[in-house]
Design a protein around this motif. Structure first.
Motif, mmCIF file in Angstrom:
data_model
loop_
_atom_site.group_PDB
_atom_site.id
_atom_site.type_symbol
_atom_site.label_atom_id
_atom_site.label_comp_id
_atom_site.label_asym_id
_atom_site.label_seq_id
_atom_site.Cartn_x
_atom_site.Cartn_y
_atom_site.Cartn_z
ATOM 1 N N VAL A 12 0.830 -1.210 0.000
ATOM 2 C CA VAL A 12 0.000 0.000 0.000
ATOM 3 C C VAL A 12 0.864 1.260 0.000
ATOM 4 O O VAL A 12 0.470 2.274 -0.581
ATOM 5 N N ILE A 13 2.041 1.202 0.625
ATOM 6 C CA ILE A 13 2.953 2.351 0.559
ATOM 7 C C ILE A 13 3.408 2.561 -0.882
ATOM 8 O O ILE A 13 3.433 3.694 -1.380
ATOM 9 N N ALA A 14 3.756 1.475 -1.563
ATOM 10 C CA ALA A 14 4.191 1.581 -2.960
ATOM 11 C C ALA A 14 3.064 2.116 -3.842
ATOM 12 O O ALA A 14 3.297 3.000 -4.683
ATOM 13 N N GLY A 49 0.800 19.122 0.154
ATOM 14 C CA GLY A 49 1.070 17.807 0.737
ATOM 15 C C GLY A 49 1.220 17.869 2.247
ATOM 16 O O GLY A 49 0.743 16.988 2.965
ATOM 17 N N CYS A 50 1.863 18.916 2.742
ATOM 18 C CA CYS A 50 2.027 19.080 4.193
ATOM 19 C C CYS A 50 0.680 19.346 4.870
ATOM 20 O O CYS A 50 0.397 18.803 5.938
ATOM 21 N N VAL A 55 -3.967 17.139 8.090
ATOM 22 C CA VAL A 55 -5.372 16.735 8.181
ATOM 23 C C VAL A 55 -5.468 15.226 8.389
ATOM 24 O O VAL A 55 -6.195 14.749 9.272
ATOM 25 N N LEU A 56 -4.744 14.478 7.594
ATOM 26 C CA LEU A 56 -4.808 13.019 7.686
ATOM 27 C C LEU A 56 -4.406 12.498 9.055
ATOM 28 O O LEU A 56 -5.056 11.605 9.609
ATOM 29 N N PHE A 74 -0.833 3.988 3.481
ATOM 30 C CA PHE A 74 -1.183 4.294 2.094
ATOM 31 C C PHE A 74 -1.227 5.797 1.853
ATOM 32 O O PHE A 74 -0.595 6.307 0.922
ATOM 33 N N LEU A 75 -1.959 6.520 2.694
ATOM 34 C CA LEU A 75 -2.126 7.958 2.481
ATOM 35 C C LEU A 75 -0.955 8.780 3.007
ATOM 36 O O LEU A 75 -0.491 9.697 2.325
ATOM 37 N N GLY A 76 -0.500 8.478 4.211
ATOM 38 C CA GLY A 76 0.553 9.289 4.822
ATOM 39 C C GLY A 76 1.912 9.039 4.213
ATOM 40 O O GLY A 76 2.486 9.896 3.528
ATOM 41 N N THR A 77 2.444 7.843 4.442
ATOM 42 C CA THR A 77 3.772 7.514 3.935
ATOM 43 C C THR A 77 3.765 7.406 2.410
ATOM 44 O O THR A 77 4.651 7.937 1.742
ATOM 45 N N GLY A 78 2.765 6.735 1.867
ATOM 46 C CA GLY A 78 2.712 6.503 0.426
ATOM 47 C C GLY A 78 2.348 7.744 -0.374
ATOM 48 O O GLY A 78 3.207 8.348 -1.023
ATOM 49 N N PHE A 79 1.072 8.128 -0.339
ATOM 50 C CA PHE A 79 0.627 9.225 -1.195
ATOM 51 C C PHE A 79 1.321 10.542 -0.860
ATOM 52 O O PHE A 79 1.897 11.184 -1.746
ATOM 53 N N CYS A 80 1.260 10.960 0.395
ATOM 54 C CA CYS A 80 1.880 12.249 0.756
ATOM 55 C C CYS A 80 3.393 12.220 0.569
ATOM 56 O O CYS A 80 3.987 13.201 0.131
ATOM 57 N N GLY A 81 4.020 11.067 0.876
ATOM 58 C CA GLY A 81 5.459 10.937 0.670
ATOM 59 C C GLY A 81 5.836 11.005 -0.794
ATOM 60 O O GLY A 81 6.866 11.578 -1.163
ATOM 61 N N GLY A 82 5.011 10.436 -1.660
ATOM 62 C CA GLY A 82 5.271 10.498 -3.095
ATOM 63 C C GLY A 82 4.911 11.841 -3.704
ATOM 64 O O GLY A 82 5.521 12.277 -4.673
#
Length: 138
Positions: A12-14, A49-50, A55-56, A74-82
Motif C-alpha cells: 500500500v505504501i508503494a 502535501g504538508c 489533516v490526515l 497508504f495515504l501518509g507515507t505513500g501518497f503524501c510521501g510520493g
C-alpha cells in the motif's frame, strides 16, 4: 514470516507513493517552471502535501473511529510521501543559488520550510476543529 506480514504494508505504501508521485508529475506538467524561474509549483505541491498530511494525521489518530490499519501507510507515507518532494526542493534551491541568484535561492530555501510548517499547522488546526464540531475526537 515477518516479511510476509509486512507485505501488505509495503504494497500500500508503494501504491500510494506511485499515485502521489504521479499527481506531483501531473502538477509539474500543468504548471511547468521555466528555466531560471521561481519554482512555485514545487513549493505549492509541498505546501499542499504538508497540509494534507496534517489533516490526515488528525483524522487517522485523533478520532474515535479506528481507521483501517493500511490507510495511514497508504495515504501518509505513500501518497503524501510520493506527492511531496524534498529532492526537487533541494535541487531547485541549488539551481537558484548556482545561477547567481542568492536572494531568490535563500527565499525559496527558507520560504518553503516556513510554508510547509505553516501548512501542517493549518491542516492539523482545521481538522481538529472539524473533528470537535462533529463530536468524534478521542
Amino acid at each position: 514470516m515477518a516479511l510476509r506480514r509486512e507485505l501488505p504494508v509495503v504494497a500500500v505504501i508503494a501504491a500510494g507513493g506511485a499515485l502521489g508521485a504521479s499527481a506531483r508529475y501531473g502538477a509539474s506538467l500543468a504548471w511547468p517552471t521555466p528555466d531560471g524561474a521561481f519554482p512555485w509549483t514545487v513549493l505549492t505541491v509541498n505546501a499542499c502535501g504538508c497540509a494534507l498530511l496534517g489533516v490526515l494525521m488528525v483524522l487517522l489518530t485523533e478520532t474515535t473511529t479506528a481507521p483501517h490499519p493500511l490507510l495511514r501507510p497508504f495515504l501518509g507515507t505513500g501518497f503524501c510521501g510520493g506527492f511531496t518532494t524534498f529532492s526537487t526542493y533541494s535541487l531547485d534551491t541549488q539551481r537558484l543559488l548556482g545561477a547567481g541568484d542568492p536572494t531568490r535561492g535563500l527565499l525559496y530555501l527558507g520560504g518553503t520550510l516556513l510554508t510547509a510548517l505553516a501548512a501542517v499547522w493549518a491542516g492539523v488546526t482545521a481538522a481538529r476543529a472539524l473533528v470537535r464540531r462533529g463530536g468524534r475526537h478521542a
